[in-house]
Design a protein around this motif. Structure first.
Motif, PDB file in Angstrom:
ATOM      1  N   GLY A  24     -10.168   4.399  -1.679  1.00 12.94           N
ATOM      2  CA  GLY A  24      -9.415   4.845  -2.686  1.00 12.94           C
ATOM      3  C   GLY A  24     -10.367   4.549  -4.036  1.00 12.94           C
ATOM      4  O   GLY A  24     -10.860   3.620  -4.327  1.00 12.94           O
ATOM      5  N   TYR A  46      -9.525   9.406  -1.641  1.00 15.80           N
ATOM      6  CA  TYR A  46      -8.208   9.524  -2.533  1.00 15.80           C
ATOM      7  C   TYR A  46      -8.727   8.956  -3.671  1.00 15.80           C
ATOM      8  O   TYR A  46      -9.074   8.219  -3.710  1.00 15.80           O
ATOM      9  CB  TYR A  46      -7.048   9.357  -1.840  1.00 15.80           C
ATOM     10  CG  TYR A  46      -6.547  10.263  -0.793  1.00 15.80           C
ATOM     11  CD1 TYR A  46      -5.620  11.201  -0.682  1.00 15.80           C
ATOM     12  CD2 TYR A  46      -6.897   9.779   0.658  1.00 15.80           C
ATOM     13  CE1 TYR A  46      -5.383  12.018   0.447  1.00 15.80           C
ATOM     14  CE2 TYR A  46      -6.580  10.579   1.817  1.00 15.80           C
ATOM     15  CZ  TYR A  46      -5.635  11.493   1.785  1.00 15.80           C
ATOM     16  OH  TYR A  46      -5.279  12.201   2.707  1.00 15.80           O
ATOM     17  N   GLN A  47      -7.619   9.410  -4.616  1.00 19.24           N
ATOM     18  CA  GLN A  47      -7.447   8.591  -5.966  1.00 19.24           C
ATOM     19  C   GLN A  47      -6.751   7.171  -5.359  1.00 19.24           C
ATOM     20  O   GLN A  47      -5.946   7.220  -4.704  1.00 19.24           O
ATOM     21  CB  GLN A  47      -6.575   9.162  -6.729  1.00 19.24           C
ATOM     22  CG  GLN A  47      -6.838   8.931  -8.294  1.00 19.24           C
ATOM     23  CD  GLN A  47      -7.075   9.675  -9.051  1.00 19.24           C
ATOM     24  OE1 GLN A  47      -8.256  10.446  -8.870  1.00 19.24           O
ATOM     25  NE2 GLN A  47      -6.713   9.928 -10.502  1.00 19.24           N
ATOM     26  N   ARG A  48      -7.037   6.192  -5.993  1.00 20.22           N
ATOM     27  CA  ARG A  48      -6.801   4.969  -5.643  1.00 20.22           C
ATOM     28  C   ARG A  48      -4.924   4.768  -5.525  1.00 20.22           C
ATOM     29  O   ARG A  48      -4.522   4.060  -4.787  1.00 20.22           O
ATOM     30  CB  ARG A  48      -7.135   3.848  -6.634  1.00 20.22           C
ATOM     31  CG  ARG A  48      -6.630   2.322  -6.427  1.00 20.22           C
ATOM     32  CD  ARG A  48      -7.113   1.463  -7.524  1.00 20.22           C
ATOM     33  NE  ARG A  48      -8.297   1.717  -8.144  1.00 20.22           N
ATOM     34  CZ  ARG A  48      -9.555   1.302  -7.601  1.00 20.22           C
ATOM     35  NH1 ARG A  48      -9.649   0.754  -6.253  1.00 20.22           N
ATOM     36  NH2 ARG A  48     -10.805   1.735  -8.189  1.00 20.22           N
ATOM     37  N   ASP A  49      -4.490   5.437  -6.723  1.00 19.73           N
ATOM     38  CA  ASP A  49      -3.060   5.292  -6.566  1.00 19.73           C
ATOM     39  C   ASP A  49      -2.401   6.296  -6.063  1.00 19.73           C
ATOM     40  O   ASP A  49      -1.052   6.681  -6.174  1.00 19.73           O
ATOM     41  CB  ASP A  49      -2.474   5.171  -7.907  1.00 19.73           C
ATOM     42  CG  ASP A  49      -3.227   6.200  -8.880  1.00 19.73           C
ATOM     43  OD1 ASP A  49      -3.970   7.039  -8.505  1.00 19.73           O
ATOM     44  OD2 ASP A  49      -2.896   6.131 -10.026  1.00 19.73           O
ATOM     45  N   ASP A  50      -3.137   7.383  -5.344  1.00 11.07           N
ATOM     46  CA  ASP A  50      -2.226   8.262  -4.273  1.00 11.07           C
ATOM     47  C   ASP A  50      -1.637   7.817  -3.327  1.00 11.07           C
ATOM     48  O   ASP A  50      -1.745   6.843  -2.631  1.00 11.07           O
ATOM     49  CB  ASP A  50      -3.488   9.246  -3.708  1.00 11.07           C
ATOM     50  CG  ASP A  50      -2.837  10.612  -3.276  1.00 11.07           C
ATOM     51  OD1 ASP A  50      -2.171  10.412  -2.515  1.00 11.07           O
ATOM     52  OD2 ASP A  50      -3.535  11.648  -3.622  1.00 11.07           O
ATOM     53  N   ILE A  87      -2.338   7.179   0.551  1.00 15.68           N
ATOM     54  CA  ILE A  87      -2.609   5.976   0.857  1.00 15.68           C
ATOM     55  C   ILE A  87      -1.914   4.847   1.609  1.00 15.68           C
ATOM     56  O   ILE A  87      -1.899   4.241   2.769  1.00 15.68           O
ATOM     57  CB  ILE A  87      -3.660   5.052  -0.075  1.00 15.68           C
ATOM     58  CG1 ILE A  87      -4.846   6.058  -0.335  1.00 15.68           C
ATOM     59  CG2 ILE A  87      -4.138   3.716   0.451  1.00 15.68           C
ATOM     60  CD1 ILE A  87      -5.794   5.543  -1.607  1.00 15.68           C
TER      61      ILE A  87
END
Length: 189
Positions: A79, A122-126, A129
């Motif tokens: 992330g 991925y984006q950390r807050d996707d 995850i």
């Protein structure tokens, strides 16, 4: 505001599979006690490549579930603050020996040249995850769903697959059902 709401640039709008579809032979291997160590080697390699960047790194996929037969490919999810800011992570991962395989909206995939490790960025807050971790944690603790998932994979592997993505897509219905039970169990707990 999170980077997801204000990425540095627009994300890609299509799926780019670098090198095109690949014919594969997928075989399940019994769970290998070395897989956590292989993950740990990749975790360290990724963390070193990304330096001071604040990233989340997790072992996902079947190799992260003790007792589950799996393709001998260790899956890692990373992330990052902004998946569109490839300059922050992509070249460092390529310099660390990974190769770009997939660029698609919200997701990048690099892998080892020997194809024994896949790194999903991925984006950390996707939410993807959390979905990976929900499935992993549930399969680690639920022997019935672990057996169902392994049985599904074994049945699917009796067929020929021209691309690993097609094999992965064929597991979707079972994964969705398992995750629904995992959510219900988590929410009841």
């Amino acid at each position: 505001m999170s980077p997801l709401q204000h990425p540095r640039r627009p994300d890609v709008t299509s799926v780019e599979i670098v090198g095109g579809a690949e014919a594969i032979e997928v075989a399940l291997h019994p769970y290998d006690d070395r897989w956590p160590s292989v993950y740990e080697e990749h975790r360290r390699r990724i963390a070193a490549a990304l330096g001071d960047a604040d990233v989340r790194i997790e072992h996902i996929g079947s190799t992260s579930v003790p007792g589950l037969a799996a393709k001998p490919i260790v899956d890692v999810v990373v992330g990052v603050d902004d998946v569109t800011a490839e300059e922050d992570y992509l070249q460092p991962l390529l310099d660390a020996g990974y190769v770009l395989r997939v660029r698609e909206p919200g997701h990048r995939l690099v892998r080892t040249p020997s194809r024994d490790a896949h790194v999903h960025v991925y984006q950390r807050d996707d939410p993807a995850i959390d979905e990976y971790l929900l499935l992993r944690d549930h399969l680690r603790s639920d022997p019935q769903d672990r057996a169902l998932y392994e049985g599904t994979k074994r049945a699917l592997l009796e067929r020929q697959w021209s691309d690993m993505n097609d094999y992965a897509d064929a597991k979707t219905d079972v994964i969705v059902a398992i995750k629904a039970r995992a959510r219900a169990r988590r929410d009841a707990g």
